[in-house]
Design a protein around this motif. Structure first.
Motif: not given
Length: 400
Positions: A51-68
């Protein structure tokens, strides 16, 4: 032991020496995962990442997040976004926390010493009330009254500040569980008294942004009293529909932030890096932030209207005596025919699978707190089931 006392036992007494059991959270923990009809939540329907992506147009960009581990005080992006919500605040005035619950804990630890006199707004979400007792503070309670719509008792608070010179006053605005909100005039009077006596005002503002129908927004106490005199806590759980992120924050002067941050080294160290990233995107977009606040107000307005209509129907009059809220995602209601609302809430759950919150968990026996934040497509059915169950239980208690 009477049935009522047996029911209270898991929720009373002490969790550890000096720390009262947290009745509301224990009640929720023991019931919510098994509830068929969930009307106990105090926030609005949670969102999905989709919903955040599709309804509110928010580009979350999670793939590049380093899990530190991430930033222990919150990333620069998140602290800057939070600071933007408060006039006069900068990133140095913000500490990111694991929900507003950790922010409240850190505020108590950073501001209150054993033996300090403090004032607490009542009724209230009882976390701070319990933590102050563990801290060894002398707690003075300032009770709101249903006679004037549960308004903030400014005169009483000013009197307590003038007479006792407390180190801090803890208030929830908008209030939980009553849904009453205080605005500029009342907050200004309180700020003037606090400044005269050197008292810090600590406000839990997690429901700010969920005002009903007035077009007015509750001001933050740090904007009214200034950062040198006030502390605000809040988070993304209630208004923004993102409780699973567990993101909250503390806003204060730099000295308080440094002290709270030092305590945080002993609690959670840092908020989850994925949560920090998503929260930064949400709060960093004024358009998304405004849309989520509007979503929350729309959900609660629809559900309030539905419940009001049901209570006016034939057969439902006198079933509940609601205190209609001016903010928040819940309704406090008196149950005039019930002997004990803890026992009533337990019967609702065991016999019907319906979960609401008993007023005993707010020191308000004889009341129930009913959540108003569910999806409006489902809420009317849930509310009708609640009223029908209450009607059946009322008949059981009627004299033969």
């Amino acid at each position: 032991m009477s049935p009522a006392l047996r029911l209270l036992d898991p929720y009373s007494g002490e969790a550890i020496p000096g720390l009262p059991r947290f009745c509301l959270e224990r009640w929720q923990s023991l019931h919510e995962t098994r509830a068929r009809v969930l009307l106990s939540e105090s926030g609005v329907e949670p969102l999905t990442l989709h919903e955040l992506r599709e309804r509110y147009g928010l580009d979350l960009g999670l793939d590049g997040v380093e899990l530190g581990y991430g930033w222990t005080q919150g990333s620069p992006e998140l602290r800057e976004a939070v600071a933007g919500l408060y006039e006069g605040a900068g990133p140095e005035n913000v500490l990111a926390t694991c929900g507003s619950a950790e922010a409240n804990l850190l505020a108590v630890a950073a501001l209150v010493k054993p033996g300090d006199t403090v004032v607490v707004d009542m009724p209230n979400y009882m976390q701070v009330w319990g933590l102050l007792r563990l801290r060894g503070a002398r707690v003075l309670e300032a009770w709101r009254s249903p006679a004037n719509g549960w308004k903030l008792p400014v005169d009483r608070l000013v009197h307590l500040i003038e007479e006792h010179r407390p180190s801090a006053v803890f208030i929830t605005n908008p209030n939980n569980p009553t849904g009453s909100a205080a605005y500029e005039r009342e907050l200004g009077e309180l700020a003037e008294a606090a400044a005269r006596r050197g008292t810090i005002l600590v406000f839990d503002e997690v429901y700010r942004g969920l005002e009903h129908g007035t077009g007015r927004r509750v001001p933050s106490i740090v904007e009214v009293a200034g950062l040198s005199q006030a502390v605000a806590t809040s988070g993304l759980s209630k208004v923004y529909g993102l409780p699973g992120l567990r993101v909250g924050w503390l806003v204060a002067d730099q000295k308080t932030i440094e002290r709270a941050w030092s305590v945080k080294d002993y609690t959670t160290i840092a908020i989850p890096v994925l949560s920090d990233h998503i929260a930064s995107r949400v709060l960093g977009s004024p358009e998304v932030r405004a849309a989520l606040e509007e979503r929350a107000r729309r959900i609660v307005a629809a559900n309030l209207e539905a419940l009001r209509g049901m209570l006016e129907e034939q057969g439902h009059q006198g079933l509940l005596e609601p205190y209609w809220p001016s903010a928040g995602a819940y309704l406090l209601a008196r149950v005039p025919w019930a002997r004990g609302t803890m026992e009533l809430a337990e019967r609702l759950f065991e016999a019907y699978g319906i979960l609401v919150n008993p007023g005993e968990c707010f020191m308000l026996p004889g009341t129930l707190r009913i959540g108003l934040g569910a999806d409006p497509a489902r809420f009317p059915k849930a509310a009708r089931e609640l009223l029908e169950a209450l009607q059946s239980l009322q008949r059981e208690t009627a004299p033969s």
